[in-house]
Design an enzyme around this catalytic site. Structure first.
Site, mmCIF file in Angstrom:
data_model
loop_
_atom_site.group_PDB
_atom_site.id
_atom_site.type_symbol
_atom_site.label_atom_id
_atom_site.label_comp_id
_atom_site.label_asym_id
_atom_site.label_seq_id
_atom_site.Cartn_x
_atom_site.Cartn_y
_atom_site.Cartn_z
ATOM 1 N N GLY A 175 2.234 9.514 3.325
ATOM 2 C CA GLY A 175 2.038 10.884 2.855
ATOM 3 C C GLY A 175 3.129 11.822 3.347
ATOM 4 O O GLY A 175 3.599 12.691 2.602
ATOM 5 N N CYS A 219 -3.328 14.568 13.827
ATOM 6 C CA CYS A 219 -1.965 14.678 14.337
ATOM 7 C C CYS A 219 -1.876 15.649 15.497
ATOM 8 O O CYS A 219 -0.982 15.555 16.320
ATOM 9 C CB CYS A 219 -1.030 15.114 13.221
ATOM 10 S SG CYS A 219 -1.274 14.143 11.742
ATOM 11 N N GLY A 238 -1.289 5.421 1.679
ATOM 12 C CA GLY A 238 -2.046 4.168 1.641
ATOM 13 C C GLY A 238 -3.202 4.116 2.630
ATOM 14 O O GLY A 238 -4.297 3.646 2.313
ATOM 15 N N HIS A 239 -2.965 4.625 3.845
ATOM 16 C CA HIS A 239 -3.978 4.392 4.887
ATOM 17 C C HIS A 239 -5.181 5.332 4.806
ATOM 18 O O HIS A 239 -6.108 5.225 5.605
ATOM 19 C CB HIS A 239 -3.350 4.398 6.292
ATOM 20 C CG HIS A 239 -2.967 5.742 6.827
ATOM 21 N ND1 HIS A 239 -3.654 6.329 7.866
ATOM 22 C CD2 HIS A 239 -1.964 6.582 6.509
ATOM 23 C CE1 HIS A 239 -3.064 7.483 8.161
ATOM 24 N NE2 HIS A 239 -2.037 7.658 7.349
ATOM 25 N N ASN A 298 -7.500 18.335 4.730
ATOM 26 C CA ASN A 298 -7.856 17.238 5.625
ATOM 27 C C ASN A 298 -8.879 17.635 6.680
ATOM 28 O O ASN A 298 -9.634 16.814 7.163
ATOM 29 C CB ASN A 298 -6.599 16.665 6.299
ATOM 30 C CG ASN A 298 -5.631 17.722 6.771
ATOM 31 O OD1 ASN A 298 -5.226 18.596 6.013
ATOM 32 N ND2 ASN A 298 -5.263 17.662 8.027
#
Ligand code: PLP
Length: 397
Positions: free
Chosen positions: A70, A341, A215-216, A158
């Site tokens: 991303g 993060c 993807g994750h 998110n």
């Protein structure tokens, strides 16, 4: 038992995804740029994965560029579109929001700095959301200028799960561009939306030009991702090297990872078409309602916004989320403080502050995010642990 309520941070690779990837590490290894048989086989697998990702997003396969995730997709979208303006010393204006992931926010800040140092011709507007964490289309429309060249508004946040009206904003941007005889490209970071909600780049999102996927977050491997780049969008590459990915992303492709991403996209499409979303939404609604009734002083951030149906950002007045998260971890529950993060750095979430919360309110908030694999038994157990942990933290204050 460990209970993972942190699916927005990452999701496990599904067994079917791992099975699909495995041969490409060893017996079916090959460089997709090689002309011999194993190269051609690797190329074939890569192109099948591209078709699977395009099918999930309802776009053409050649509009998919594989990336390392991303973060790279977001950087490629922003820098790829705006760098040519900087190079040509042409004025350009970017509209984004205060609640983007740092992959967008810091890319925007870096472009702004480069613009200031070089020509002073690159401006950025950071839109503030309303108290529910949603961008108001009227504010967006008011921010458009004749030299606006790029818009980047995320699809689902998110931290809160709030869904932004991206389809509507994209239409407003295109109407404005048409009236002013200019062109505006629209990017959306769909990292938290893909695989959780239907995405249709030839329907609701037909005015979106660039879209990021990771993807994750969709039960594929970490370090994989894709950027949708609509036909006709000029994009400067971030990397210099070979002609991979139609000159848009140099470097030998991560074949096993991309095969995994493709399989994950297929499984996401099947899940979205089946009973999964309804089941997850029901589990999530039960979890959220039970937390609110069991924990005095608890409320849900972005409660009135349309949200992806796996995310609860819970504010518990009077507590600090950090010791609570440590306590939950000790009791076997993974949740998070702000975005993954920044967890570890006890800094108030820029998203919650952007929604107008005080630092104390932001620091009293924690995120639970369910996955497709979350079970009813796990939710029952979490509902025993979480209210008890909050009560315990309150007694030691
Ligand atoms: N955008 C959003 C909204 C995210 O949630 C994340 C990861 O948390 C990213 C971008 C970055 O994706 P990646 O971890 O694949 O670089």
């Amino acid at each position: 038992m460990r209970i993972d309520l942190d699916a927005n941070a990452t999701t496990p690779v599904l067994p079917e995804v791992l099975d699909a990837m495995r041969p490409f590490f060893c017996e079916r290894h090959g460089n997709p740029s090689s002309a011999h048989q194993s190269g051609r086989q690797a190329r074939g697998a890569l192109e099948m994965a591209r078709i699977a990702v395009a099918s999930l997003l309802r776009c053409e396969a050649k509009e998919i560029v594989f990336t390392s995730g991303g973060t790279e997709s977001d950087n490629l979208a922003l820098c790829g579109v705006l760098q040519p303006f900087l190079d040509r010393h042409e004025p350009a204006h970017l509209i984004t929001t205060d609640i983007e992931h740092h992959a967008v926010l810091f890319a925007a800040q870096s472009l702004e700095k480069r613009g200031r140092e070089a020509t002073g011709l690159l401006e950025v507007t950071y839109l503030r959301p309303n108290a529910d964490g949603v961008i108001d289309p009227a504010d967006f429309e008011a921010a458009l200028r004749p030299h606006t060249r790029l818009v980047s508004v995320m699809l689902a946040n998110n931290e809160t799960g709030a869904i932004q009206p991206v389809g509507k904003l994209a239409r407003i941007a295109k109407d404005y561009a048409e009236k002013n005889s200019t062109s505006i490209f629209v990017h959306t970071d769909a990292v938290q939306g893909a695989g959780k909600m239907q995405l249709d780049l030839s329907g609701e999102f037909k005015n979106v030009d660039l879209l990021s996927v990771s993807g994750h977050k969709i039960y594929g491997p970490q370090g994989t991702g894709a950027l949708f780049v609509r036909k006709g969008v000029e994009l400067a590459p971030l990397f210099h090297g070979g002609p991979h990915e139609r000159q848009r992303r140099a470097g030998t492709e991560n074949v096993p990872g991309i095969v995994g991403l493709g399989r994950a996209a297929q499984l996401a499409q099947e899940w979205l078409a089946g009973d999964g979303p309804r089941h997850l939404a029901a589990l999530h609604a039960r979890f959220e309602a039970a937390l609110l009734s069991a924990i005095p002083g608890a409320s849900v951030n972005a409660a009135s916004a349309p949200r992806v149906s796996n995310t609860t950002n819970l504010r518990i007045d009077g507590i600090n989320a950090e010791p609570l998260l440590i306590s939950l971890d000790l009791h076997g529950i993974a949740a998070s403080f702000g975005s993954a993060c920044t967890s570890g750095a006890a800094e108030a979430s820029h998203v919650l502050l952007g929604m107008g919360m005080t630092p104390a309110q932001a620091n009293a908030s924690l995120r639970f995010s369910l996955s497709r694999l979350t079970t009813g038994e796990e939710i029952d157990r979490a509902l025993e642990i979480i209210p008890a942990a909050v009560a315990q933290i309150r007694t030691v204050r």
